[in-house]
Design a protein around this motif. Sequence first.
Motif, PDB file in Angstrom:
ATOM      1  N   PRO A   1       0.818  -1.219   0.000  1.00 21.19           N
ATOM      2  CA  PRO A   1       0.000   0.000   0.000  1.00 21.19           C
ATOM      3  C   PRO A   1       0.852   1.270   0.000  1.00 21.19           C
ATOM      4  N   ALA A   2       0.283   2.330  -0.525  1.00 21.11           N
ATOM      5  CA  ALA A   2       0.966   3.624  -0.588  1.00 21.11           C
ATOM      6  C   ALA A   2       1.515   4.016   0.775  1.00 21.11           C
ATOM      7  N   GLY A   3       2.763   4.459   0.780  1.00 21.64           N
ATOM      8  CA  GLY A   3       3.413   4.915   1.995  1.00 21.64           C
ATOM      9  C   GLY A   3       4.060   3.831   2.827  1.00 21.64           C
ATOM     10  N   GLU A   4       3.808   2.565   2.498  1.00 18.96           N
ATOM     11  CA  GLU A   4       4.362   1.459   3.283  1.00 18.96           C
ATOM     12  C   GLU A   4       5.718   1.021   2.726  1.00 18.96           C
ATOM     13  N   THR A   5       6.477   0.313   3.572  1.00 18.85           N
ATOM     14  CA  THR A   5       7.800  -0.211   3.213  1.00 18.85           C
ATOM     15  C   THR A   5       7.868  -1.673   3.577  1.00 18.85           C
ATOM     16  N   LEU A   6       8.442  -2.480   2.690  1.00 15.85           N
ATOM     17  CA  LEU A   6       8.772  -3.861   3.054  1.00 15.85           C
ATOM     18  C   LEU A   6      10.276  -4.040   2.947  1.00 15.85           C
ATOM     19  N   LYS A   7      10.791  -5.021   3.694  1.00 14.21           N
ATOM     20  CA  LYS A   7      12.234  -5.252   3.731  1.00 14.21           C
ATOM     21  C   LYS A   7      12.547  -6.680   3.285  1.00 14.21           C
ATOM     22  N   LEU A   8      13.542  -6.790   2.427  1.00 17.07           N
ATOM     23  CA  LEU A   8      14.110  -8.068   2.028  1.00 17.07           C
ATOM     24  C   LEU A   8      15.493  -8.147   2.668  1.00 17.07           C
ATOM     25  N   VAL A   9      15.726  -9.209   3.436  1.00 22.19           N
ATOM     26  CA  VAL A   9      16.897  -9.265   4.313  1.00 22.19           C
ATOM     27  C   VAL A   9      17.673 -10.558   4.055  1.00 22.19           C
ATOM     28  N   TYR A  10      18.938 -10.399   3.653  1.00 18.45           N
ATOM     29  CA  TYR A  10      19.763 -11.548   3.302  1.00 18.45           C
ATOM     30  C   TYR A  10      21.186 -11.347   3.810  1.00 18.45           C
ATOM     31  N   ARG A  11      21.888 -12.459   3.972  1.00 22.30           N
ATOM     32  CA  ARG A  11      23.339 -12.430   4.137  1.00 22.30           C
ATOM     33  C   ARG A  11      23.948 -13.210   2.980  1.00 22.30           C
ATOM     34  N   VAL A  12      24.878 -12.601   2.278  1.00 25.28           N
ATOM     35  CA  VAL A  12      25.618 -13.260   1.209  1.00 25.28           C
ATOM     36  C   VAL A  12      26.986 -13.639   1.756  1.00 25.28           C
ATOM     37  N   ILE A  13      27.294 -14.924   1.748  1.00 29.86           N
ATOM     38  CA  ILE A  13      28.580 -15.411   2.250  1.00 29.86           C
ATOM     39  C   ILE A  13      29.427 -15.860   1.074  1.00 29.86           C
ATOM     40  N   LEU A  14      30.630 -15.309   0.963  1.00 24.67           N
ATOM     41  CA  LEU A  14      31.628 -15.736  -0.018  1.00 24.67           C
ATOM     42  C   LEU A  14      32.614 -16.612   0.733  1.00 24.67           C
ATOM     43  N   HIS A  15      32.649 -17.899   0.387  1.00 24.53           N
ATOM     44  CA  HIS A  15      33.376 -18.825   1.255  1.00 24.53           C
ATOM     45  C   HIS A  15      34.345 -19.726   0.498  1.00 24.53           C
TER      46      HIS A  15
END
Length: 332
Positions: free
Chosen positions: A296-310
């Motif tokens: 909806p207008a004015g709202e925020t969603l978050k996509l949350v990740y950790r990228v590991i280079l191993h």
Amino acid sequence: MFHKFRPIRRRWLFAVTACSVATFCGVPATSDAVEPVAPAERYTVETTDEGATIHLDGKLLTKYVAHSKSKPILWPLIGPGGAAVTRGYPMQDAIATEKADHPHHRSFWMTHGEVNGVDFWAEGEGKGQIVADGAPEVKGGENATLVAKHNWMAPDGKRVMADKWELTFGENDSQSWIDCVFSLTATDGDVVFGDTKEGSFGIRVAGTIKMDGEGKGSIVNAEGVKGKETWAKSSAWVDYYGPVEGKTQGIAILNHPSSFGYPTRWHVRSYGLFAANPFGVHHFIGGDETEGTLLPAGETLKLVYRVILHNGSTEAADIPAQWKAYSETTVE
């Protein structure tokens, strides 16, 4: 029906450890005391005309390129073995182990194939553009941080939405990582993320890491599913590893439980595409196309990740334990 977004009302706090300054005690007041010298910073960062560069111990780790054809990217990503673990094409000519396909697969990116009907995944005429909103904020030290803002622009020049990348870089002796928080905000009215496989947070692995052709790589997810069977599955993490200049190197993407759509579905392919897509449904599981995900207008969603280079395989890097520790990260 729409998949109604439920706002995430948590704040992530990223701690950047300050370099300590050695203290010198017991120096006589009359002596020629040596001025204390601060230890060298592990990470050094600087803004550039094209974005920013991040170095670890004086060596390039990655570059933030604010506008690569149609979107911001990180390129290259240098693994702990000292070589790039993402594909160089199309930012440079394809080398022998790379396939010159899918020019919109640019190392490390965050887009989606249908946002209010606009395709931000592909490139070219009639597609969307993700444009930097000012210079990024960067900071070095014992860790590095990069904060960048972007506007998602439709072909007619109107803004569809905005995003913010918050990236924190860290490392130990055998691996480095990037903690990623992508905040997507409906700045200009309601936003609908379309039900398509073409999304969203993507990495294109180096040619030798892929499974097909010249590649000798492997893919595995948190449930132990391997290879091509990992495509479309929901999972807390996926690891993609293979040989890079004689050393086994891998990229694992971990999905944090607070992330929208957790556990995400994976648009991961044997030819080297490695993407987390929390919005796609019918391409992955069949059935009719849904109406998408409404923000909806004015709202925020978050996509949350950790990228590991191993270094090494999934087992050698103990990715299950890495995900467990990451999943227990304090969120306030």
